[in-house]
Design a protein around this motif. Structure first.
Motif, PDB file in Angstrom:
ATOM      1  N   TYR A  19     -19.727 -39.193  60.684  1.00  0.00           N
ATOM      2  CA  TYR A  19     -19.607 -39.645  59.306  1.00  0.00           C
ATOM      3  C   TYR A  19     -20.088 -38.537  58.381  1.00  0.00           C
ATOM      4  O   TYR A  19     -20.880 -37.678  58.778  1.00  0.00           O
ATOM      5  CB  TYR A  19     -20.422 -40.918  59.084  1.00  0.00           C
ATOM      6  CG  TYR A  19     -19.917 -42.079  59.907  1.00  0.00           C
ATOM      7  CD1 TYR A  19     -19.060 -43.017  59.368  1.00  0.00           C
ATOM      8  CD2 TYR A  19     -20.281 -42.209  61.246  1.00  0.00           C
ATOM      9  CE1 TYR A  19     -18.574 -44.071  60.128  1.00  0.00           C
ATOM     10  CE2 TYR A  19     -19.803 -43.255  62.022  1.00  0.00           C
ATOM     11  CZ  TYR A  19     -18.942 -44.188  61.462  1.00  0.00           C
ATOM     12  OH  TYR A  19     -18.471 -45.212  62.221  1.00  0.00           O
ATOM     13  N   ILE A  20     -19.598 -38.571  57.176  1.00  0.00           N
ATOM     14  CA  ILE A  20     -20.003 -37.567  56.193  1.00  0.00           C
ATOM     15  C   ILE A  20     -21.479 -37.737  55.897  1.00  0.00           C
ATOM     16  O   ILE A  20     -21.949 -38.832  55.617  1.00  0.00           O
ATOM     17  CB  ILE A  20     -19.189 -37.709  54.892  1.00  0.00           C
ATOM     18  CG1 ILE A  20     -17.723 -37.401  55.158  1.00  0.00           C
ATOM     19  CG2 ILE A  20     -19.734 -36.795  53.797  1.00  0.00           C
ATOM     20  CD1 ILE A  20     -16.823 -37.669  53.983  1.00  0.00           C
ATOM     21  N   LYS A  21     -22.202 -36.642  55.976  1.00  0.00           N
ATOM     22  CA  LYS A  21     -23.645 -36.673  55.719  1.00  0.00           C
ATOM     23  C   LYS A  21     -23.910 -37.056  54.272  1.00  0.00           C
ATOM     24  O   LYS A  21     -23.293 -36.531  53.357  1.00  0.00           O
ATOM     25  CB  LYS A  21     -24.257 -35.305  56.005  1.00  0.00           C
ATOM     26  CG  LYS A  21     -25.769 -35.258  55.823  1.00  0.00           C
ATOM     27  CD  LYS A  21     -26.288 -33.859  56.108  1.00  0.00           C
ATOM     28  CE  LYS A  21     -27.778 -33.785  55.890  1.00  0.00           C
ATOM     29  NZ  LYS A  21     -28.290 -32.421  56.113  1.00  0.00           N
ATOM     30  N   LYS A  22     -24.818 -37.978  54.074  1.00  0.00           N
ATOM     31  CA  LYS A  22     -25.165 -38.411  52.726  1.00  0.00           C
ATOM     32  C   LYS A  22     -26.073 -37.378  52.066  1.00  0.00           C
ATOM     33  O   LYS A  22     -27.046 -36.939  52.655  1.00  0.00           O
ATOM     34  CB  LYS A  22     -25.895 -39.757  52.772  1.00  0.00           C
ATOM     35  CG  LYS A  22     -25.088 -40.877  53.425  1.00  0.00           C
ATOM     36  CD  LYS A  22     -23.992 -41.360  52.520  1.00  0.00           C
ATOM     37  CE  LYS A  22     -23.276 -42.549  53.139  1.00  0.00           C
ATOM     38  NZ  LYS A  22     -22.213 -43.067  52.311  1.00  0.00           N
ATOM     39  N   THR A  23     -25.729 -37.006  50.816  1.00  0.00           N
ATOM     40  CA  THR A  23     -26.632 -36.131  50.071  1.00  0.00           C
ATOM     41  C   THR A  23     -27.592 -36.958  49.232  1.00  0.00           C
ATOM     42  O   THR A  23     -28.547 -36.460  48.692  1.00  0.00           O
ATOM     43  CB  THR A  23     -25.837 -35.191  49.145  1.00  0.00           C
ATOM     44  OG1 THR A  23     -24.965 -35.983  48.329  1.00  0.00           O
ATOM     45  CG2 THR A  23     -24.991 -34.241  49.955  1.00  0.00           C
ATOM     46  N   THR A  24     -27.286 -38.258  49.096  1.00  0.00           N
ATOM     47  CA  THR A  24     -28.222 -39.178  48.465  1.00  0.00           C
ATOM     48  C   THR A  24     -28.304 -40.406  49.343  1.00  0.00           C
ATOM     49  O   THR A  24     -27.347 -40.769  50.008  1.00  0.00           O
ATOM     50  CB  THR A  24     -27.733 -39.607  47.058  1.00  0.00           C
ATOM     51  OG1 THR A  24     -26.480 -40.263  47.209  1.00  0.00           O
ATOM     52  CG2 THR A  24     -27.607 -38.443  46.129  1.00  0.00           C
ATOM     53  N   SER A  25     -29.441 -41.043  49.337  1.00  0.00           N
ATOM     54  CA  SER A  25     -29.623 -42.206  50.199  1.00  0.00           C
ATOM     55  C   SER A  25     -28.786 -43.365  49.727  1.00  0.00           C
ATOM     56  O   SER A  25     -28.784 -43.724  48.551  1.00  0.00           O
ATOM     57  CB  SER A  25     -31.092 -42.625  50.195  1.00  0.00           C
ATOM     58  OG  SER A  25     -31.248 -43.861  50.829  1.00  0.00           O
ATOM     59  N   ASN A  26     -28.042 -43.982  50.652  1.00  0.00           N
ATOM     60  CA  ASN A  26     -27.274 -45.167  50.318  1.00  0.00           C
ATOM     61  C   ASN A  26     -28.188 -46.310  49.887  1.00  0.00           C
ATOM     62  O   ASN A  26     -27.756 -47.255  49.241  1.00  0.00           O
ATOM     63  CB  ASN A  26     -26.423 -45.600  51.521  1.00  0.00           C
ATOM     64  CG  ASN A  26     -25.415 -46.666  51.161  1.00  0.00           C
ATOM     65  OD1 ASN A  26     -24.717 -46.543  50.170  1.00  0.00           O
ATOM     66  ND2 ASN A  26     -25.356 -47.722  51.947  1.00  0.00           N
TER      67      ASN A  26
END
Length: 694
Positions: free
Chosen positions: A286-293
């Motif tokens: 999955y695409i790495k999150k740059t901000t927390s979901n």
């Protein structure tokens, strides 16, 4: 052409069919090669097009590869020449043969396999022992019969796992378009699967990404799509995985995907399929999150502030447009989650931006609101696509009061057409007169038709139309909106409210009759329920008055400063065990760290925290302060009303939050609740305004 050049041409054809573009950078990242290598491949593509008497591709601004509709004519030549010219290795032949055997219910002769592979029967015989050994390593067994051929035996779950193992091996059998398409054609000889059903899979996966906040990498997206394309041949003939393991974190997303599969493609699928799909989803990237979901609520609040600023800047009230708000949140969540460069500015996007320079300037002036949240500067591409969303909202609102008569042209089955129809009706006021295939246009009476909307090119039909992607992206919304704004509806009566006791019920009954007629053997209760819910305007979102009951409202609360006000606003939710003490203190620390961004309207603040900070269940608690206190946002201070929000996911609270903030922008509403003496009176005012704005 080499294999990569062939696949590049296939990608360009597909993008052209949907009115989209690719850049050299996109292709370099897709194939993990240098831009220089891609330029060499493009030269090969152009040589191939020239040899076939077709217009060559050109490089435009920012490395965008510009194509013409002429490129679609290369599809047949590419497919026919493609597989014939490939010389498959033994491993490729084993994979190809394995998929054919997994997809078959009966014996397949070696001569059939040889014909499909374009090799001699002796080559297939030499491969046979390797194929058997390949299956044995995966707990599957190949039976041979002298007169019948070969038949694969084993558990369905082992067959599916092998399918996905092969897909993840990155074999050219699945990666190279000509080989894969030939494989699918061979499978179709044994079991017919609607091509549009396979196309529908891509739409369902994309919807699930946004619904569950899990965004696949491009490679993972392709792997899941191919898994389903092949698995359809098993599902449609009632072959299901036998057992269900433990439900992992991907199970809700898997279940959501399978529910859509059942709605549009396969009638009934057991729960074991959802559990196995969760296993598959757990194996991809999955695409790495740059901000927390977990901070999705903060992003929703920031997005609301951005829309408010844009509305003031361009002089258009977009704050009440929930569709715009919801779409922009989904887009920004995807954008802020992405790693690396974006898709580039395509020709359609560039054209829209040039037509709306003032909107672009306004977005650039106000994008700092989003940049402060994400912690970095947004790129030109990211800003461009935000502009597209704003423009789409403007065009949609321009046509809000008028109804248009539309013919919808769709080259797929009822599933795709109904999906597109639902999207169009969400954004525009349309009366869809009919849904037809392209070849039937000549038989349609156009005297009452305002516009034709099509998912495919109708250039050969000599009619005026708008072509859209089946997913109806924002560029499509702008094109449709601009077209409608220039049309005077032929049937002006359509713009008048329809009598609830006359034509309107008939329209919904017609929908139900259509469902029944198309499913004579088995009634699809789910689809009928959808129509009934639509008629009664049933909403899945929790309404504001569901959360803010009288017992959740307190008046004349004494507080000395904003910290006390936040803690006081949470007392009811604490008592109801909707939040923990940790959540309350986290809300205070949030404002100390990020400032008073929670003050969203004059005299109104909405304290909240991240999803993992101690929220137990969704809830709201509203207090009116006996003496308003400043929160530090000069233009909105002092704050008199404070509503504590407890969010457990990104969707449930969204509509209620949107409605409440909009209400506090209404001076008349603020005056009425200010004059209210009891929580019951405040609730009555909220209930009245919510009803009027539905």
């Amino acid at each position: 052409m080499n294999k990569r050049s062939r696949e590049i041409l296939s990608q360009l054809i597909k993008k052209n069919e949907y009115g989209q573009n690719l850049s050299i950078q996109n292709l370099a990242e897709m194939f993990d090669v240098s831009i220089r290598t891609i330029r060499y491949d493009i030269n090969q593509v152009n040589d191939f097009l020239k040899e076939n008497g077709l217009e060559q591709v050109r490089l435009g601004n920012q490395g965008i590869i510009e194509t013409t509709p002429d490129i679609r004519n290369a599809k047949t030549s590419l497919m026919n020449e493609g597989f014939y010219s490939f010389k498959l290795s033994r491993n490729e032949r084993i994979f190809f043969t394995a998929v054919l055997l997994i997809g078959a219910d009966d014996y397949i002769t070696l001569s059939d396999i040889a014909d499909w592979l374009f090799v001699s029967r002796s080559t297939v015989i030499q491969d046979l022992e390797h194929v058997k050994e390949f299956f044995r390593r995966h707990q599957l067994y190949l039976l041979s019969h002298s007169n019948k051929g070969v038949l694969l035996e084993g558990r369905e779950i082992d067959k599916r796992r092998l399918i996905f193992d092969m897909i993840q091996s990155n074999s050219s059998v699945f990666r190279e378009e000509p080989i894969f398409q030939h494989l699918m054609e061979c499978l179709s000889k044994n079991a017919q699967v609607d091509l549009e059903d396979r196309t529908m899979i891509e739409k369902i996966i994309n919807e699930a990404e946004h619904a569950y906040g899990r965004f696949l990498t491009d490679q993972a997206f392709m792997q899941i799509r191919i898994y389903f394309e092949i698995s359809l041949y098993r599902l449609l003939r009632g072959h299901y995985v036998e057992s269900m393991g433990e439900k992992n974190s991907k199970y809700p997303m898997a279940q959501g995907i399978m529910q859509q599969i059942q709605r549009f493609i396969v009638k009934e699928v057991p729960e074991t399929e959802s559990a196995f799909l969760a296993e598959v989803l757990n194996r991809v990237k999955y695409i790495k999150k740059t901000t927390s979901n977990q901070e999705i609520v903060k992003m929703q609040v920031i997005t609301r502030t951005f829309i408010e600023n844009i509305s003031k800047d361009i002089g258009r009230n977009l704050q009440g447009d929930y569709i715009f708000y919801e779409n922009l949140i989904n887009h920004l969540e995807s954008t802020f989650s992405a790693v690396g460069k974006g898709p580039g500015i395509g020709s359609v996007v560039d054209e829209v931006i040039q037509r709306y320079p003032k909107v672009q300037e306004a977005v650039k002036r106000n994008v700092y609101v989003l940049e402060e949240y994400i912690g970095r500067k947004l790129s030109e591409e990211e800003i461009a696509y935000i502009v597209i969303h704003v423009c789409a909202a403007i065009e949609r609102n321009n046509n809000e009061a008028t109804r248009y008569s539309v013919i919808l042209v769709c080259n797929g089955g009822i599933g795709t057409s109904q999906l597109l129809l639902a999207r169009l009706e969400k954004f525009f006021h349309l009366d869809v007169l009919d849904i037809i295939p392209a070849h039937d246009i000549k038989n349609v009476d156009m005297s009452n038709v305002d516009v034709i909307i099509s998912t495919i090119s109708l250039d050969q039909e000599n009619v005026e139309y708008i072509q859209v992607d089946p997913l109806l992206n924002d560029e499509d919304c702008i094109r449709v909106g601009e077209k409608l704004s220039k049309i005077k509806p032929r049937n002006q009566k359509k713009s008048e409210p329809v009598s609830a006791g006359n034509e309107e019920p008939v329209r919904y009954l017609e929908k139900i009759r259509t469902i029944l007629e198309e499913n004579q053997q088995e009634t699809r209760l789910g689809e009928i329920q959808d129509v009934i819910d639509e008629f009664f305007q049933k909403k899945e979102e929790v309404l504001l008055t569901d959360l803010l009951r009288p017992q959740a409202i307190s008046l004349n609360v004494e507080c000395g400063d904003w910290r006390e006000a936040i803690r006081a606003s949470a007392k009811y939710l604490l008592k109801e065990k909707a939040v923990t003490e940790r959540y309350v203190e986290a809300m205070v620390q949030n404002v100390e760290k990020n400032g008073p961004y929670i003050v969203l309207a004059p005299g109104f603040a909405l304290p909240h925290e991240a999803l993992n900070a101690g929220a137990v269940k969704v809830g709201m608690s509203l207090i009116r302060l006996a003496h308003p206190v400043p929160f530090g946002k000069e233009e909105m201070d002092p704050v008199e009303w404070v509503c504590c929000l407890s969010a457990i996911n990104k969707e449930t609270h969204l509509k209620a939050m949107f409605q409440l903030v909009n209400l506090f922008y209404d001076p008349k509403f603020r005056k009425e609740i200010q004059e209210s003496k009891t929580p019951e009176e405040v609730f009555k005012v909220i209930n009245q305004y919510e009803y009027e704005t539905r």
